[in-house]
Write a protein that holds these residues in place. Structure first.
Motif, PDB file in Angstrom:
ATOM      1  N   ILE A  12       7.564  13.490   6.855  1.00 39.79           N
ATOM      2  CA  ILE A  12       8.471  12.493   6.369  1.00 39.79           C
ATOM      3  C   ILE A  12       9.176  11.739   7.278  1.00 39.79           C
ATOM      4  CG2 ILE A  12      10.420  12.296   4.596  1.00 39.79           C
ATOM      5  CD1 ILE A  12       9.320  14.836   3.348  1.00 39.79           C
ATOM      6  N   ARG A  13       9.880  12.455   8.442  1.00 35.77           N
ATOM      7  CA  ARG A  13      10.385  11.898   9.655  1.00 35.77           C
ATOM      8  C   ARG A  13       9.431  10.694  10.338  1.00 35.77           C
ATOM      9  NH1 ARG A  13      12.387  17.047  11.214  1.00 35.77           N
ATOM     10  NH2 ARG A  13      14.556  17.317  10.592  1.00 35.77           N
ATOM     11  N   GLU A  14       8.286  10.865  10.037  1.00 34.96           N
ATOM     12  CA  GLU A  14       7.267  10.042  10.872  1.00 34.96           C
ATOM     13  C   GLU A  14       6.968   8.757   9.948  1.00 34.96           C
ATOM     14  OE1 GLU A  14       4.184   7.712  12.658  1.00 34.96           O
ATOM     15  OE2 GLU A  14       5.915   9.252  13.481  1.00 34.96           O
ATOM     16  N   MET A  15       7.048   9.037   8.650  1.00 37.17           N
ATOM     17  CA  MET A  15       7.028   8.071   7.621  1.00 37.17           C
ATOM     18  C   MET A  15       8.001   7.123   7.437  1.00 37.17           C
ATOM     19  SD  MET A  15       5.818  10.585   4.128  1.00 37.17           S
ATOM     20  CE  MET A  15       4.734  11.712   4.375  1.00 37.17           C
ATOM     21  N   PHE A  16       9.471   7.929   7.662  1.00 40.99           N
ATOM     22  CA  PHE A  16      10.396   7.005   7.745  1.00 40.99           C
ATOM     23  C   PHE A  16      10.498   5.931   9.297  1.00 40.99           C
ATOM     24  CE2 PHE A  16      15.219   6.266   9.011  1.00 40.99           C
ATOM     25  CZ  PHE A  16      15.270   5.496   7.862  1.00 40.99           C
ATOM     26  N   ARG A  17      10.004   6.670  10.395  1.00 38.47           N
ATOM     27  CA  ARG A  17       9.852   6.060  11.542  1.00 38.47           C
ATOM     28  C   ARG A  17       8.856   4.517  11.441  1.00 38.47           C
ATOM     29  NH1 ARG A  17       6.750   4.600  15.467  1.00 38.47           N
ATOM     30  NH2 ARG A  17       4.804   5.627  14.423  1.00 38.47           N
ATOM     31  N   GLN A  18       8.000   4.757  10.509  1.00 37.12           N
ATOM     32  CA  GLN A  18       7.055   3.502  10.485  1.00 37.12           C
ATOM     33  C   GLN A  18       7.778   2.473   9.558  1.00 37.12           C
ATOM     34  OE1 GLN A  18       3.071   4.764   9.351  1.00 37.12           O
ATOM     35  NE2 GLN A  18       3.033   6.593  10.597  1.00 37.12           N
ATOM     36  N   THR A  19       8.294   2.988   8.375  1.00 42.04           N
ATOM     37  CA  THR A  19       8.847   2.151   7.470  1.00 42.04           C
ATOM     38  C   THR A  19      10.366   1.551   7.654  1.00 42.04           C
ATOM     39  OG1 THR A  19       9.680   3.691   5.825  1.00 42.04           O
ATOM     40  CG2 THR A  19       7.247   3.013   5.976  1.00 42.04           C
ATOM     41  N   GLY A  20      11.321   2.462   8.259  1.00 42.78           N
ATOM     42  CA  GLY A  20      12.620   2.042   8.220  1.00 42.78           C
ATOM     43  C   GLY A  20      13.257   2.135   6.850  1.00 42.78           C
ATOM     44  N   LEU A  45      -1.858   5.350  10.136  1.00 44.43           N
ATOM     45  CA  LEU A  45      -1.450   4.624   8.942  1.00 44.43           C
ATOM     46  C   LEU A  45      -0.531   3.541   9.270  1.00 44.43           C
ATOM     47  CD1 LEU A  45      -1.505   7.298   5.991  1.00 44.43           C
ATOM     48  CD2 LEU A  45      -3.300   5.733   6.478  1.00 44.43           C
ATOM     49  N   ASP A  46      -0.010   3.715  10.410  1.00 50.37           N
ATOM     50  CA  ASP A  46       1.108   2.895  11.070  1.00 50.37           C
ATOM     51  C   ASP A  46       0.678   1.351  10.950  1.00 50.37           C
ATOM     52  OD1 ASP A  46       3.718   1.997  12.080  1.00 50.37           O
ATOM     53  OD2 ASP A  46       3.378   2.903  13.893  1.00 50.37           O
ATOM     54  N   GLY A  47       1.527   0.662  10.051  1.00 50.33           N
ATOM     55  CA  GLY A  47       1.401  -0.821   9.965  1.00 50.33           C
ATOM     56  C   GLY A  47       0.259  -1.217   8.918  1.00 50.33           C
ATOM     57  N   ARG A  48      -0.453   0.013   8.261  1.00 48.78           N
ATOM     58  CA  ARG A  48      -1.100  -0.072   6.953  1.00 48.78           C
ATOM     59  C   ARG A  48      -0.742   0.190   5.736  1.00 48.78           C
ATOM     60  NH1 ARG A  48      -4.280   1.749  11.684  1.00 48.78           N
ATOM     61  NH2 ARG A  48      -5.911   0.273  12.139  1.00 48.78           N
ATOM     62  N   VAL A  49       0.323   1.002   5.805  1.00 46.80           N
ATOM     63  CA  VAL A  49       0.935   1.571   4.597  1.00 46.80           C
ATOM     64  C   VAL A  49       2.295   1.201   4.790  1.00 46.80           C
ATOM     65  CG1 VAL A  49       2.009   3.589   3.575  1.00 46.80           C
ATOM     66  CG2 VAL A  49      -0.564   3.633   4.204  1.00 46.80           C
ATOM     67  N   GLN A  50       3.002   0.641   3.584  1.00 46.80           N
ATOM     68  CA  GLN A  50       4.180  -0.191   3.398  1.00 46.80           C
ATOM     69  C   GLN A  50       5.308   0.851   2.900  1.00 46.80           C
ATOM     70  OE1 GLN A  50       1.512  -2.261   2.501  1.00 46.80           O
ATOM     71  NE2 GLN A  50       1.488  -2.689   4.674  1.00 46.80           N
ATOM     72  N   VAL A  51       4.699   1.821   1.959  1.00 46.00           N
ATOM     73  CA  VAL A  51       5.465   2.556   1.037  1.00 46.00           C
ATOM     74  C   VAL A  51       4.813   3.941   1.372  1.00 46.00           C
ATOM     75  CG1 VAL A  51       6.432   3.357  -1.065  1.00 46.00           C
ATOM     76  CG2 VAL A  51       6.474   0.873  -0.325  1.00 46.00           C
ATOM     77  N   TYR A  52       5.649   4.992   1.555  1.00 40.72           N
ATOM     78  CA  TYR A  52       5.376   6.540   1.435  1.00 40.72           C
ATOM     79  C   TYR A  52       5.915   7.136   0.256  1.00 40.72           C
ATOM     80  CZ  TYR A  52       3.189   6.102   6.017  1.00 40.72           C
ATOM     81  OH  TYR A  52       2.136   5.917   7.226  1.00 40.72           O
ATOM     82  N   LEU A  53       5.039   7.701  -0.471  1.00 43.43           N
ATOM     83  CA  LEU A  53       5.732   8.596  -1.485  1.00 43.43           C
ATOM     84  C   LEU A  53       5.372   9.915  -1.429  1.00 43.43           C
ATOM     85  CD1 LEU A  53       6.649   7.874  -4.421  1.00 43.43           C
ATOM     86  CD2 LEU A  53       4.396   7.595  -5.237  1.00 43.43           C
ATOM     87  N   PRO A  54       6.193  10.686  -0.585  1.00 45.87           N
ATOM     88  CA  PRO A  54       6.006  12.034  -0.479  1.00 45.87           C
ATOM     89  C   PRO A  54       6.857  12.889  -1.442  1.00 45.87           C
ATOM     90  CG  PRO A  54       7.608  11.453   1.007  1.00 45.87           C
ATOM     91  CD  PRO A  54       7.227  10.005   0.368  1.00 45.87           C
ATOM     92  N   ASP A  55       5.901  13.836  -2.258  1.00 42.53           N
ATOM     93  CA  ASP A  55       6.515  15.091  -2.852  1.00 42.53           C
ATOM     94  C   ASP A  55       6.959  15.946  -1.885  1.00 42.53           C
ATOM     95  OD1 ASP A  55       7.460  16.756  -4.796  1.00 42.53           O
ATOM     96  OD2 ASP A  55       5.351  17.107  -5.561  1.00 42.53           O
ATOM     97  N   VAL A  66       1.034  -1.041  -0.141  1.00 39.14           N
ATOM     98  CA  VAL A  66      -0.025   0.035   0.066  1.00 39.14           C
ATOM     99  C   VAL A  66       0.951   1.220   0.130  1.00 39.14           C
ATOM    100  CG1 VAL A  66      -1.791   1.333   1.310  1.00 39.14           C
ATOM    101  CG2 VAL A  66      -1.812  -1.176   1.202  1.00 39.14           C
ATOM    102  N   VAL A  67       0.607   2.297  -1.052  1.00 42.94           N
ATOM    103  CA  VAL A  67       1.553   3.399  -1.157  1.00 42.94           C
ATOM    104  C   VAL A  67       0.646   4.571  -0.733  1.00 42.94           C
ATOM    105  CG1 VAL A  67       2.876   4.791  -2.820  1.00 42.94           C
ATOM    106  CG2 VAL A  67       2.670   2.203  -2.964  1.00 42.94           C
ATOM    107  N   TRP A  68       1.128   5.282   0.088  1.00 38.50           N
ATOM    108  CA  TRP A  68       0.687   6.786   0.497  1.00 38.50           C
ATOM    109  C   TRP A  68       1.299   7.646  -0.362  1.00 38.50           C
ATOM    110  CZ3 TRP A  68      -3.887   7.034   3.004  1.00 38.50           C
ATOM    111  CH2 TRP A  68      -4.130   8.382   3.534  1.00 38.50           C
ATOM    112  N   ASN A  69       0.525   8.352  -1.361  1.00 39.35           N
ATOM    113  CA  ASN A  69       1.059   9.264  -2.374  1.00 39.35           C
ATOM    114  C   ASN A  69       0.685  10.944  -2.014  1.00 39.35           C
ATOM    115  OD1 ASN A  69       1.579  10.637  -4.599  1.00 39.35           O
ATOM    116  ND2 ASN A  69       1.328   8.879  -6.178  1.00 39.35           N
ATOM    117  N   THR A  70       1.536  11.384  -1.501  1.00 42.47           N
ATOM    118  CA  THR A  70       1.108  12.691  -0.948  1.00 42.47           C
ATOM    119  C   THR A  70       1.893  13.984  -1.082  1.00 42.47           C
ATOM    120  OG1 THR A  70       1.002  13.603   1.465  1.00 42.47           O
ATOM    121  CG2 THR A  70       2.523  12.024   1.272  1.00 42.47           C
ATOM    122  N   GLY A  71       1.457  15.046  -1.129  1.00 42.17           N
ATOM    123  CA  GLY A  71       2.151  16.422  -1.405  1.00 42.17           C
ATOM    124  C   GLY A  71       2.746  16.725   0.017  1.00 42.17           C
ATOM    125  N   SER A  72       2.811  16.021   1.034  1.00 39.49           N
ATOM    126  CA  SER A  72       3.695  15.854   2.281  1.00 39.49           C
ATOM    127  C   SER A  72       3.153  16.962   3.142  1.00 39.49           C
ATOM    128  CB  SER A  72       5.233  16.430   2.061  1.00 39.49           C
ATOM    129  OG  SER A  72       5.740  15.274   1.254  1.00 39.49           O
TER     130      SER A  72
END
Length: 285
Positions: free
Chosen positions: A176-184, A140-150, A124-130
């Motif tokens: 974006i730091r939170e996205m990375f915290r979730q995915t590593g 979204l933690d645990g539900r989104v595997q890939v974050y795609l922030p612009d 699951v990809v979260w495609n966002t303007g950040s």
């Protein structure tokens, strides 16, 4: 609900049938298009395309938006949570390499409910303007595997001038730091990105200092191998554009930004071909 999902904090009461505020949307998801989308980064498209779901409405006010009919004009159809889950299932059945949820932030609670109803076999990809609140992203933690922030801006002036959000970077950086915290650190399986953060930056003509500052922040915040970076040159002048926005990014500008990116030690990611700035890459809504 009284909405405070995004940094605008407009507090608008959004019901299933009606909405307002900056995004202009009800609480019920509004979907403009669902399709196998071939024009994402190669690690997301696979053989048949990313399973893109384009949601209507947006908290940003980008004057150069290529999806203007859905971001600011309200095009789309309201769907229930079960219908949205059905759209996800259908895209997976068609061979989608991932579920690519485009600008869904203002529908986060409903999207979470739709995702929770099934065990998904693709990322699951979260495609966002950040322009996101970290506390909303935590849903979204645990539900989104890939974050795609612009990551559009690191400077307040262009953020205010082009997107009516002078506070953009103050929200985007912790988001974006939170996205990375979730995915590593990002993880690939063959050619497929299965988890992690892929940061995009859409270059704007005449805004090289902003691009350099974005690259600086990424290089200073993350170590090599932590995130992927996509340097985008697909800006296309929109009707009514003025000043530098009346032209495209030049080859010289793009080459300078690519060299700066490499000099900052960012080597994992993607560059775009010159013909990416064509209307054929913009979905027809």
């Amino acid at each position: 609900m009284k909405c405070t999902l995004c940094p605008r904090n407009c507090g608008t009461v959004r019901t299933e049938a009606s909405g307002g505020g900056v995004c202009g949307m009800p609480s019920r998801p509004v979907v403009a298009k669902a399709m196998l989308h071939q024009w994402e980064e190669p690690c997301l498209t696979g053989d048949y395309g990313a399973g893109a779901v384009f949601f209507s409405g947006c908290a940003l006010g980008c004057v150069f938006c290529q999806n203007e009919p859905i971001s600011h004009q309200g095009w789309g159809r309201g769907v229930s949570v079960e219908e949205l889950r059905g759209i996800f299932r259908d895209l997976v059945r068609q061979g989608a390499a991932c579920l690519d949820l485009v600008t869904a932030s203002h529908f986060t609670p409903a999207v979470v409910e739709a995702l929770d109803g099934e065990r998904w076999t693709v990322p699951v990809v979260w495609n966002t303007g950040s322009y996101e609140k970290p506390e909303t992203l935590k849903l979204l933690d645990g539900r989104v595997q890939v974050y795609l922030p612009d990551l559009k801006y690191a400077l307040p002036d262009p953020a205010a001038r082009y997107s009516r959000a002078a506070d953009y970077f103050g929200w985007a950086a912790p988001a974006i730091r939170e996205m990375f915290r979730q995915t590593g650190p990002y993880r690939m399986e063959g050619r497929q990105l299965v988890s992690g953060v892929l940061i995009r930056h859409l270059m704007l003509p005449g805004e090289m200092e902003n691009t350099r500052r974005v690259i600086d922040w990424v290089s200073e915040t993350f170590r090599p191998g932590d995130v992927l970076f996509s340097l985008m040159r697909q800006y296309t002048p929109q009707p009514g554009a003025s000043g530098n926005l009346r032209r495209r990014v030049t080859g010289a500008e793009y080459r300078a930004a690519a060299a700066y990116l490499r000099n900052c030690g960012i080597t994992d990611g993607y560059f775009q071909d010159p013909d990416s700035a064509e209307s054929v890459y913009t979905p027809d809504f």
